[in-house]
Design an enzyme around this catalytic site. Structure first.
Site, PDB file in Angstrom:
ATOM      1  N   SER A 129       0.845  -1.192   0.000  1.00  0.00           N
ATOM      2  CA  SER A 129       0.000   0.000   0.000  1.00  0.00           C
ATOM      3  C   SER A 129       0.880   1.242   0.000  1.00  0.00           C
ATOM      4  CB  SER A 129      -0.879   0.022   1.244  1.00  0.00           C
ATOM      5  OG  SER A 129      -0.090   0.203   2.402  1.00  0.00           O
ATOM      6  N   ASP A 130       0.367   2.307  -0.586  1.00  0.00           N
ATOM      7  CA  ASP A 130       0.983   3.600  -0.353  1.00  0.00           C
ATOM      8  C   ASP A 130       0.779   3.900   1.135  1.00  0.00           C
ATOM      9  OD1 ASP A 130       2.236   6.037  -0.622  1.00  0.00           O
ATOM     10  OD2 ASP A 130       1.106   6.646  -2.398  1.00  0.00           O
ATOM     11  N   TRP A 131       1.543   4.846   1.662  1.00  0.00           N
ATOM     12  CA  TRP A 131       1.558   5.086   3.115  1.00  0.00           C
ATOM     13  C   TRP A 131       0.190   5.579   3.598  1.00  0.00           C
ATOM     14  CZ3 TRP A 131       5.245   2.719   1.298  1.00  0.00           C
ATOM     15  CH2 TRP A 131       6.408   2.408   1.997  1.00  0.00           C
TER      16      TRP A 131
END
Ligand SMILES: *[C@@H]1O[C@H](CO)[C@@H](O)[C@H](O)[C@H]1NC(C)=O
Ligand SMILES: *[C@@H]1O[C@H](CO)[C@@H](O)[C@H](O)[C@H]1NC(C)=O
Ligand SMILES: *[C@@H]1O[C@H](CO)[C@@H](O)[C@H](O)[C@H]1NC(C)=O
Ligand SMILES: *[C@@H]1O[C@H](CO)[C@@H](O)[C@H](O)[C@H]1NC(C)=O
Ligand SMILES: *[C@@H]1O[C@H](CO)[C@@H](O)[C@H](O)[C@H]1NC(C)=O
Ligand SMILES: *[C@@H]1O[C@H](CO)[C@@H](O)[C@H](O)[C@H]1NC(C)=O
Ligand SMILES: *[C@@H]1O[C@H](CO)[C@@H](O)[C@H](O)[C@H]1NC(C)=O
Ligand SMILES: *[C@@H]1O[C@H](CO)[C@@H](O)[C@H](O)[C@H]1NC(C)=O
Ligand SMILES: *[C@@H]1O[C@H](CO)[C@@H](O)[C@H](O)[C@H]1NC(C)=O
Ligand SMILES: *[C@@H]1O[C@H](CO)[C@@H](O)[C@H](O)[C@H]1NC(C)=O
Ligand SMILES: *[C@@H]1O[C@H](CO)[C@@H](O)[C@H](O)[C@H]1NC(C)=O
Ligand SMILES: *[C@@H]1O[C@H](CO)[C@@H](O)[C@H](O)[C@H]1NC(C)=O
Length: 823
Positions: A309-311
């Site tokens: 996932s992106d942050w």
């Protein structure tokens, strides 16, 4: 990693041209110019625009379950190692492997000493190991794309990868192909390559191959439809309602032919990981969209690595895992370190039967396969400075092995950086051969982009969270997680002074734009310089889209002011994306160079071009329109009404322009532009001749289904179906590089959305001495010749006649061939 350049035979740009072009004097005497061939056509009628905006019912993303388990195709030995590895882990250890934790790097997976696993260190980003000391800051993706040079792009990836590895980082969070560049206002477009998916696909492939040959895992991002920064994440309304992130609503054909296209190249190149994006796609979040993750990525493209996932882009645990998410980063929910959508929730979900153990095993295998494939079980330790740089200090819950601090990983990469920056500088105007410079007696340097930095060398601090960045100092890279900490910077003024000193040239300069634009603000300049160089910049950063496409800091007034005084004005732009150039046709503006984001060797690279040590060979990887309003066709969704909405679902971005972004838009609507996609001048001239097209593999429809899906999708899509051969000649007097480009015009295609008139399907960069010519061969694959048929859910080659056009830009097409591919 000290000998990478020797090992892979990087000669250096200068080396390549040395035989015939090391003396700038040679050029000065002989340079010939290519007159720009601008297709002047009719403006489209508004009526045509409206007629083509086909209404789409986007609905919601269809469910695609279960998540296809990786089979390790292409990575068989490593897959077997990963299988053995996972069979030895406890449930808690498996959970740990899929959940980020606190640690020395931007993202961390904890080690498991019991099985000799030291954990994973993930670091930003696409143009540098972002926060590290004694590391290089490379030219941005945009600059690399403007070079149109596969060879340099590969080496950029290779050297970047080497720096990540030498700092002990297992995963480099790059390259970027999303945003692709739907909107010219996108704040992160510069981190990626070009709004053309073919060019971007090749750039991504070369970057990934380079990075992974260095032994570091690439993470291709952001998947998918991440085309704006505005409302990329959910936020609370004033009354406390969660307003969901913008939804990119993309029709199926556009998804395949534009936004997914470069991801297919990246998967085929073997990218270890893919980062899912913040935005929603057709209403479902990018990190829990089963259609995009299980369907398009893991089934259709056969992706065998892992999705991270992106942050803070994870919004659920088990549902996201079932939709195809494999790793949660940074692992915590918001800033509360003890909670996670993964972690304990995953352990519990397996225990209570909500989540299959097999799916968790699949996640771990997907994560560990590239690790074994790249032999990361033997790896340099993490640089001891990293915890401080990330302000995340030990003791951690899991051990991390740290090595020496401040390891210098730059290994002489500065020469490549200089070469790419020069190669990605596009010469747009050169009236009366003002360039290259010939021992001018006086040189003027103007603008706040010419000098050294005054606010520090790292563009992530709060000092840079303004719409226009910092006022004084050149712009080597833009802002946010895609930036880098500069270990040094050569400013344009510094390099110009050094070069001018060789000729005894008088250099005069004013770097204060406020002064330049005041009446008599140039009064101190005496005498009037023979040539005036104006340096402009435009800032952009992660999290904030651009507000204007003109260069910042009153740029238009700065150019007018200098040009009113100096009839030989050369404008150089450093910009995070494209610029409109309202001053381009001012007769006193005799030269224009789009120098993009050059990285740490900025000044040296521009001096190489200005003085002709390097013949310019960059080409625009986007279109420069006549007017900023020409880009409104695919605008950022951000109306004031939306900014005050209480409707959780209000942020909808309908991609109604479909395939018609950038040059596809301007060509389709017959709109004149200032400088077209693919355009760029040289100090010499080129021509093409003898275009012939060969067809192979006659039995071509339908697409063979007998082969197992491999990374990149159905292997038949990559089969070569025809070859275009032609000759390129240097018709000028100096050595230079030509970039021949092949565009394809499709026969009529049954589709509810318009088909572009021309699409790029081949390019190469060739250095040629005067009078030298070379035969070039471009191969077109089945995918290149197909459109995505929504009904059949398959790539199909249309019947009828294709037109192949060959030339030196999207509007300088000199040769044509007709071809019936089917039958
Ligand atoms: C090449 O140089 C010759 C002699 O200097 C000149 O006459 C000719 O115009 C040049 N050709 C081009 C294409 O620049
Ligand atoms: C987006 O498309 C949907 C479905 O066609 C439509 O209902 C909606 O009004 C559109 N939104 C905008 C902002 O155009
Ligand atoms: C989004 O909706 C469009 C229109 O219904 C459809 O063509 C497309 O396949 C959908 N894509 C995804 C990823 O759900
Ligand atoms: C399992 O781990 C032990 C160490 O605890 C090791 O000796 C053994 O080889 C491992 N087995 C596999 C299949 O990796
Ligand atoms: C499990 O996830 C929920 C959100 O779905 C979160 O509130 C909770 O804190 C998580 N539990 C742990 C142990 O992290
Ligand atoms: C199983 O565990 C998960 C994660 O803690 C939880 O969300 C879910 O509600 C649980 N289901 C049952 C049936 O207990
Ligand atoms: C061009 O420069 C000359 C000075 O050489 C000046 O007189 C003239 O006004 C300038 N033109 C423009 C459009 O600035
Ligand atoms: C350009 O400016 C120079 C120096 O000011 C002057 O000598 C020259 O005549 C000007 N040329 C034109 C065409 O205005
Ligand atoms: C650009 O377009 C806007 C809006 O159509 C128009 O008002 C403006 O005059 C145009 N500018 C130029 C330089 O053509
Ligand atoms: C663009 O020009 C072509 C050729 O002149 C014409 O067939 C087409 O209809 C024009 N398209 C638009 C949108 O005006
Ligand atoms: C035709 O296709 C086969 C595989 O399907 C491939 O091996 C061969 O190279 C192709 N022929 C040409 C000339 O590309
Ligand atoms: C095109 O070039 C390729 C490779 O150089 C060669 O094998 C082929 O015969 C050429 N075809 C034609 C028609 O010249």
């Amino acid at each position: 990693m000290k000998f990478l350049s020797t090992l892979f035979g990087y000669k250096g740009w200068q080396g390549e041209q040395h035989a015939t072009m090391s003396l700038s004097r040679q050029i000065l005497l002989t340079a010939g110019r290519s007159p720009k061939m601008l297709l002047v056509t009719l403006w489209s009628s508004l009526l045509a625009l409206t007629a083509q905006s086909v209404a789409q019912d986007y609905g919601t993303s269809p469910p695609v379950y279960p998540s296809p388990p990786g089979t390790g195709i292409g990575w068989e030995a490593a897959f077997a190692q990963a299988q053995a590895f996972v069979s030895n882990l406890t449930l808690e250890e498996k959970t740990q492997l899929v959940t980020g934790i606190e640690g020395p790097c931007v993202g961390n997976i904890g080690g498991i000493p019991r099985v000799g696993f030291d954990g994973l260190c993930l670091q930003d980003g696409p143009l540098a190991i972002r926060q590290a000391t004694y590391a290089s800051v490379f030219p941005a993706g945009l600059t690399a794309a403007a070079s149109w040079d596969r060879y340099l792009i590969f080496f950029r990836g290779l050297f970047l990868g080497a720096e990540f590895k030498d700092k002990g980082s297992h995963v480099a969070l790059g390259p970027v192909v999303g945003p692709l560049g739907r909107s010219a206002y996108g704040g992160r477009g510069w981190e990626g390559f070009s709004p053309d998916p073919y060019l971007t696909g090749i750039a991504a492939e070369e970057t990934i191959r380079g990075m992974q040959q260095s032994g570091v895992q690439a993470c291709l991002k952001h998947y998918i439809g991440n085309e704006q920064e505005t409302q990329r994440n959910p936020r609370l309304s004033p009354s406390g309602t969660t307003i969901e992130a913008v939804s990119s609503n993309i029709d199926d054909r556009t998804m395949h032919e534009l936004y997914l296209w470069p991801f297919a190249n990246g998967v085929r190149a073997g990218t270890a990981s893919i980062m899912c994006s913040y935005n929603r796609v057709n209403g479902s979040y990018g990190c829990q969209n089963s259609k995009t993750l299980n369907g398009l990525l893991k089934t259709e493209l056969g992706f065998q690595g892992y999705v991270m996932s992106d942050w803070q882009a994870t919004h659920a645990g088990v549902p996201a895992i079932k939709a195809g998410l494999d790793m949660d980063m940074p692992g915590s929910i918001g800033s509360s370190r003890d909670t996670s959508f993964f972690g304990g929730n995953v352990t519990h979900a397996v225990q209570n039967g909500t989540l299959d153990q097999d799916r968790l095993d699949d996640m771990v295998k997907r994560i560990m396969t590239p690790y074994f494939y790249l032999h990361q079980n033997e790896y340099p330790p993490i640089d001891g400075t990293e915890p401080t740089l990330n302000s995340d200090h030990p003791p951690y819950q899991h051990p991390f092995t740290l090595g020496a601090s401040n390891v210098d990983v730059r290994s002489g990469h500065g020469q490549l950086i200089r070469d790419i920056a020069a190669a990605g500088t596009v010469l747009l105007k050169n009236t009366n051969d003002v360039l290259p410079l010939t021992t001018p007696k006086t040189l003027g340097v103007f603008g706040n982009d010419a000098g050294d930095l005054v606010n520090g060398q790292y563009f992530l601090t709060s000092a840079f969270q303004t719409p226009f960045g910092y006022e004084y100092g050149t712009l080597p890279v833009a802002g946010g997680s895609g930036a880098g900490r500069l270990s040094y910077l050569v400013s344009p003024l510094e390099a110009l002074k050094a070069r001018a000193a060789l000729d005894g040239t008088l250099v005069q300069y004013i770097l204060n734009n406020d002064l330049v634009t005041q009446p008599s603000g140039l009064g101190a300049i005496m005498p009037v310089p023979e040539v005036c160089l104006v340096f402009l910049k435009s800032w952009a950063a992660e999290g904030s889209d651009r507000r204007s496409l003109e260069a910042d800091w009153d740029s238009t007034a700065v150019v007018s002011s200098v040009a009113a005084f100096c009839n030989n004005t050369v404008v150089i732009t450093h910009s995070a994306g494209l610029n409109v150039m309202p001053w381009a046709n001012n007769p006193n503006v005799t030269g224009i160079l789009a120098a993009h984001l050059p990285g740490q060797e900025s000044g040296n690279s521009i001096v190489d071009i200005l003085y002709g040590a390097v013949n310019p060979s960059g080409k625009l990887p986007y279109t420069i329109a006549l007017n900023e309003s020409d880009y409104r066709f695919s605008d950022i969704t951000n109306s004031t009404k939306l900014l005050r909405t209480e409707d959780p679902n209000a942020w909808q971005s309908n991609f109604t322009e479909g395939l018609l972004i950038d040059y596809r838009h301007f060509d389709y609507y017959n709109k004149s532009v200032l400088y077209e996609f693919g355009f760029g001048l040289s100090y010499t001239t080129f021509d093409v001749s003898d275009l012939s097209v060969d067809k192979h593999n006659a039995t071509i429809n339908p697409l063979p289904e007998d082969l197992p899906i491999a990374p990149g999708g159905n292997p038949s899509l990559w089969q070569i179906l025809c070859t275009a051969n032609f000759t390129v000649a240097n018709t000028g007097n100096v050595t230079g590089a030509a970039v021949p480009q092949l565009y394809l015009s499709f026969p009529s295609v049954p589709s509810s959305i318009p088909t572009p008139r021309n699409v790029l399907r081949g390019f190469d960069k060739l250095w040629l001495a005067p009078d030298e010519s070379q035969t070039v061969s471009f191969s077109l694959t089945r995918r290149d010749l197909s459109y995505w048929n929504v009904k059949k859910q398959e790539w199909v080659i249309p019947g009828g006649t294709f037109v192949m056009s060959l030339g030196f830009s999207s509007r300088d097409l000199r040769l044509k061939q007709h071809l019936d591919v089917v039958g």
